[in-house]
Design an enzyme around this catalytic site. Structure first.
Site, PDB file in Angstrom:
ATOM      1  N   ASP A  69       0.818  -1.218   0.000  1.00  0.00           N
ATOM      2  CA  ASP A  69       0.000   0.000   0.000  1.00  0.00           C
ATOM      3  C   ASP A  69       0.846   1.260   0.000  1.00  0.00           C
ATOM      4  O   ASP A  69       2.073   1.202   0.120  1.00  0.00           O
ATOM      5  CB  ASP A  69      -0.949  -0.011   1.212  1.00  0.00           C
ATOM      6  CG  ASP A  69      -0.229  -0.354   2.523  1.00  0.00           C
ATOM      7  OD1 ASP A  69       1.009  -0.271   2.565  1.00  0.00           O
ATOM      8  OD2 ASP A  69      -0.914  -0.697   3.500  1.00  0.00           O
ATOM      9  N   ASN A 138      -6.842  -2.429  14.730  1.00  0.00           N
ATOM     10  CA  ASN A 138      -8.256  -2.690  14.402  1.00  0.00           C
ATOM     11  C   ASN A 138      -8.406  -3.906  13.482  1.00  0.00           C
ATOM     12  O   ASN A 138      -9.478  -4.146  12.947  1.00  0.00           O
ATOM     13  CB  ASN A 138      -8.892  -1.452  13.756  1.00  0.00           C
ATOM     14  CG  ASN A 138      -8.246  -1.101  12.412  1.00  0.00           C
ATOM     15  OD1 ASN A 138      -7.278  -1.735  11.986  1.00  0.00           O
ATOM     16  ND2 ASN A 138      -8.777  -0.086  11.757  1.00  0.00           N
ATOM     17  N   HIS A 140      -6.795  -4.411  10.606  1.00  0.00           N
ATOM     18  CA  HIS A 140      -6.605  -4.205   9.164  1.00  0.00           C
ATOM     19  C   HIS A 140      -5.357  -4.935   8.670  1.00  0.00           C
ATOM     20  O   HIS A 140      -4.417  -5.167   9.409  1.00  0.00           O
ATOM     21  CB  HIS A 140      -6.591  -2.711   8.804  1.00  0.00           C
ATOM     22  CG  HIS A 140      -5.330  -1.982   9.109  1.00  0.00           C
ATOM     23  ND1 HIS A 140      -5.246  -0.604   9.075  1.00  0.00           N
ATOM     24  CD2 HIS A 140      -4.092  -2.401   9.464  1.00  0.00           C
ATOM     25  CE1 HIS A 140      -4.015  -0.231   9.375  1.00  0.00           C
ATOM     26  NE2 HIS A 140      -3.299  -1.299   9.619  1.00  0.00           N
ATOM     27  N   GLU A 145      -9.399  -1.730   5.805  1.00  0.00           N
ATOM     28  CA  GLU A 145      -9.943  -1.428   7.129  1.00  0.00           C
ATOM     29  C   GLU A 145     -11.189  -2.290   7.383  1.00  0.00           C
ATOM     30  O   GLU A 145     -11.720  -2.901   6.444  1.00  0.00           O
ATOM     31  CB  GLU A 145     -10.310   0.059   7.207  1.00  0.00           C
ATOM     32  CG  GLU A 145      -9.156   1.022   6.907  1.00  0.00           C
ATOM     33  CD  GLU A 145      -8.110   1.115   8.023  1.00  0.00           C
ATOM     34  OE1 GLU A 145      -8.109   0.274   8.942  1.00  0.00           O
ATOM     35  OE2 GLU A 145      -7.287   2.049   7.973  1.00  0.00           O
TER      36      GLU A 145
HETATM   37  P1  PGA Z   1       2.788  -1.256  12.729  1.00  0.00           P
HETATM   38  O1  PGA Z   1       1.625  -1.247  11.658  1.00  0.00           O
HETATM   39  O2  PGA Z   1       3.793  -2.263  12.271  1.00  0.00           O
HETATM   40  O3  PGA Z   1       3.334   0.149  12.655  1.00  0.00           O
HETATM   41  O4  PGA Z   1       2.187  -1.600  14.035  1.00  0.00           O
HETATM   42  C1  PGA Z   1       1.087  -2.459  11.235  1.00  0.00           C
HETATM   43  C2  PGA Z   1      -0.159  -2.189  10.442  1.00  0.00           C
HETATM   44  O5  PGA Z   1      -0.869  -1.210  10.749  1.00  0.00           O
HETATM   45  O6  PGA Z   1      -0.453  -2.963   9.526  1.00  0.00           O
END
Ligand code: PGA
Length: 261
Positions: A69, A138, A140, A145
């Site tokens: 992404d 959450n 995702h 999301e």
């Molecule tokens: P993080 O993000 O490694 O910064 O916790 C992971 C994500 O949101 O997919």
């Protein structure tokens, strides 16, 4: 199907194990296609990979890679731009062919067209062989999301407010959209490694692995992927159901499964 979960003493050991999985795959298949992720979690994983390259163990020349992404819209120098992250953490340090490594273009003024072209590029290159995923608090995966459709492909999405809080920096406002591979794009990968670290991920990791498969927790779909490896540190694993056995060295077993399928 049993989900394979490996639990590691701490973040360092976790990063080392995930780097070993990718390194071994690259050694066996130098022209493979990786799917890469950004965020805090994989930083040390990339450091380990770059180190293995420095020591002469790995060759990235033939690697193809697609990132999950990118924020949209982003200026070329935005500090949170994932293209910059990948250069800084991996691509500037190893011998990748810049034409073969891809991040969705968040600077374009035609994001829908970019998303469709990105999906097509993945398809044309034969799909993702090994996909790295993090997980948001959450649930995702990528910027899919809660509520994302199971059959979604690469597309433009709005970023959930909880996610924006997680990423925000005071100096630069965060874009409120992103271009992300879809759930279907991710599920079409031949193998997936989900990596999570820290107590803030413990609750969602348990829901994703043990809870119902529901669009409210996008990562829960991964329970249905035939070759999923979940790699956790002890903190991220602190809430998972005890029925999971610690499959500490899953590499060989998963490679055999993939070869047989
Ligand atoms: P993080 O993000 O490694 O910064 O916790 C992971 C994500 O949101 O997919």
């Amino acid at each position: 199907m049993t989900v394979s979960v490996s639990i590691h003493e701490n973040y360092d050991r976790l990063s080392e194990q995930v780097a070993r999985i990718f390194a071994r795959h690259l050694l066996n298949t130098p022209d493979t296609t990786f799917g890469f992720a950004t965020g805090e979690t994989p930083k040390q994983f990339y450091e380990r990979l770059a180190e293995l390259y420095d020591r002469g163990f790995l060759d990235f020349q033939q690697l193809k890679a697609f990132n999950l992404d990118e924020f949209y819209p982003v200026g070329p120098d935005h500090p949170k731009r994932f293209k910059r992250y990948m250069d800084r953490h991996l691509y500037d340090h190893v011998n990748v062919d810049p034409r073969q490594v891809h991040v969705p273009d968040g600077t374009t003024d035609q994001p829908e067209k970019e998303a469709r072209a990105y999906e097509e590029k993945i398809r044309r290159s034969g799909g993702i062989d090994l996909q790295l995923l993090g997980i948001g608090c959450n649930g995702h995966i990528g910027f899919n999301e809660p509520g994302s459709a199971w059959d979604s492909e690469t597309r433009v999405v709005s970023i959930a407010s909880q996610t924006r809080e997680q990423y925000s920096v005071e100096s630069e406002p965060l874009p409120d959209q992103a271009i992300t591979m879809g759930i279907k794009t991710i599920m079409h990968s031949s193998r997936i490694v989900l990596m999570a670290s820290g107590t803030r991920k413990a609750e969602i990791v348990n829901r994703a692995l043990n809870g119902p498969v529901t669009r409210e927790v996008p990562a829960s779909i991964l329970q249905l992927h035939p070759h999923l490896q979940v790699c956790l540190d002890q903190q991220a694993a602190s809430r998972i159901d005890e029925s999971y056995t610690n499959d500490e060295d899953p590499v060989e077993r998963i490679e055999q499964e993939v070869a047989q399928s």
